[in-house]
Motif scaffolding. Structure first.
Motif, PDB file in Angstrom:
ATOM      1  N   ILE A  29      -3.458  21.852   4.736  1.00  0.00           N
ATOM      2  CA  ILE A  29      -4.756  21.834   5.754  1.00  0.00           C
ATOM      3  C   ILE A  29      -4.951  20.507   6.315  1.00  0.00           C
ATOM      4  N   GLU A  30      -4.881  20.756   7.840  1.00  0.00           N
ATOM      5  CA  GLU A  30      -4.944  19.396   8.529  1.00  0.00           C
ATOM      6  C   GLU A  30      -3.717  18.611   7.864  1.00  0.00           C
ATOM      7  N   LYS A  31      -2.649  19.103   7.831  1.00  0.00           N
ATOM      8  CA  LYS A  31      -1.454  18.529   7.907  1.00  0.00           C
ATOM      9  C   LYS A  31      -1.187  17.749   6.347  1.00  0.00           C
ATOM     10  N   LYS A  32      -2.264  18.085   5.553  1.00  0.00           N
ATOM     11  CA  LYS A  32      -2.258  17.621   4.171  1.00  0.00           C
ATOM     12  C   LYS A  32      -2.028  18.692   3.340  1.00  0.00           C
ATOM     13  N   SER A  33      -0.798  18.527   2.194  1.00  0.00           N
ATOM     14  CA  SER A  33      -0.572  19.393   1.499  1.00  0.00           C
ATOM     15  C   SER A  33      -1.658  19.982   0.648  1.00  0.00           C
ATOM     16  N   VAL A  34      -1.553  21.311   0.270  1.00  0.00           N
ATOM     17  CA  VAL A  34      -2.458  21.613  -0.478  1.00  0.00           C
ATOM     18  C   VAL A  34      -2.309  21.276  -1.944  1.00  0.00           C
TER      19      VAL A  34
END
Length: 360
Positions: free
Chosen positions: A161-166
């Motif tokens: 999400i927005e280049k941040k890992s889940v």
């Protein structure tokens, strides 16, 4: 024949020297290669800790057993693979079945109502990023009302999400490195990602039978869930290809989406919101009617194309299930009308055209 999947193993030349070294050393329990992989995975996922386990199912069981409270409820989605509710069952607790939205992910509104109904009986929430599509974490967190959220992220290594890992969502995220997943290990493997000192320390002991260093005592939940060095070697090198694999799977998904345009009686089950990235563990389509789905199944079989009916039956319809059902109506509809299509990097554009032609 078009197979349902083909594994994304790293090249043999990447792993052969280290596999031979581990074999000749006679050390198969976690050692230098496991430590190397865990450090690399934590850095790549953007979390403080990453712990490798023998399987993701073992990790889910240990996570469900994290709290010593027995007979408590853990909320799980109605639409998921049986490993999710089995983990709760093995931990000696009960599932609280919560319905899903049309994407297959746990519905935050249904979770909110379920928790209000069962209140203090609900210990934790275990949502699933179905087929790799990230859940609506903010809404689930609000509905959980302070309860821990342990993600079954089996499908979602590479999802963002927005280049941040889940991996950064919730109290922990448990990824699968099974050969069917986008980033595999040596057949099986689980990866527990967390920023919690307590959860990471717990897993490092629990995966060794609940080992207390320097003692043969047993003071906490535990099982033999330790990985092998071979698993760590393959997973480490597979991780190097994560961005390329996820990008390629998204190209395949876009191709399927394009071919589905204008096809009657069937549509993609999931759409990926702006800012989200799905690992696309599976590409699912939803039919208007059960008869449409059955006709497509017959066409696929006749064409030699493998497919899966994920997830049918749903959790509450499984023969062994004995938990608590709060809601599952939408999950039932999905189970009746959804098929998962071949999704692997050996698929050609012509393969995909043939698959979609069978759905008409």
């Amino acid at each position: 024949m078009i197979p349902f999947l083909k594994p994304n193993l790293p090249p043999w030349e990447d792993v052969v020297v280290e596999l031979k070294d581990a074999y000749e050393s006679g050390r198969f329990h976690p050692g230098q290669y496991t430590e190397r992989f865990e450090k690399a995975a934590a850095a790549q996922l953007g979390v403080k800790y990453a712990a490798l386990t023998s399987t993701a199912s073992d990790a889910l069981i240990l996570q469900a057993a994290f709290s010593p409270n027995k007979s408590k409820l853990i909320a799980v989605p109605a639409f998921t693979f049986r490993a999710t509710p089995q983990a709760v069952d093995w931990a000696g607790k009960n599932c609280l079945i919560v319905d899903v939205d049309d994407s297959g992910n746990m519905d935050p509104a249904e979770l909110d109502k379920a928790i209000r109904s069962y209140n203090s009986e609900v210990e934790a929430v275990m949502p699933v990023h179905v087929f790799g599509l990230p859940c609506n974490h903010d809404a689930l967190q609000q509905a959980a009302n302070g309860r821990p959220i342990y993600y079954d992220a089996a499908h979602a290594l590479g999802s963002r999400i927005e280049k941040k890992s889940v991996a950064c969502l919730g109290d922990s995220a448990i990824f699968s490195l099974n050969i069917t997943k986008a980033i595999p290990s040596c057949g099986e493997g689980g990866l527990v990602a967390t920023d919690s000192d307590e959860i990471d320390s717990y897993f490092r002991q629990a995966r060794w039978h609940g080992d207390v260093p320097g003692s043969l005592d047993w003071k906490m939940p535990g099982m033999n869930a330790k990985p092998t060095e071979w698993q760590a070697i393959v997973a480490y090198h597979a991780l190097h290809y994560e961005s390329k694999i996820i990008a390629a799977r998204n190209v395949l998904a876009d191709s399927y989406l394009s071919f589905l345009e204008g096809v009657q009686f069937v549509k993609p089950m999931q759409s990926v919101p702006i800012g989200f990235t799905s690992a696309w563990k599976d590409f699912a389509v939803r039919f208007e009617t059960v008869s449409n789905r059955k006709r497509a199944e017959e066409n696929l079989k006749n064409a030699g194309i493998e497919y899966k009916r994920y997830f049918s039956p749903i959790v509450s319809e499984m023969e062994y299930f004995n938990g608590v059902i709060y809601s599952d109506d939408n999950a039932r509809r999905l189970a009746e009308t959804v098929l998962c299509l071949p999704m692997h990097l050996k698929l050609t554009v012509d393969d995909q055209r043939l698959v979609i032609a069978c759905l008409r």
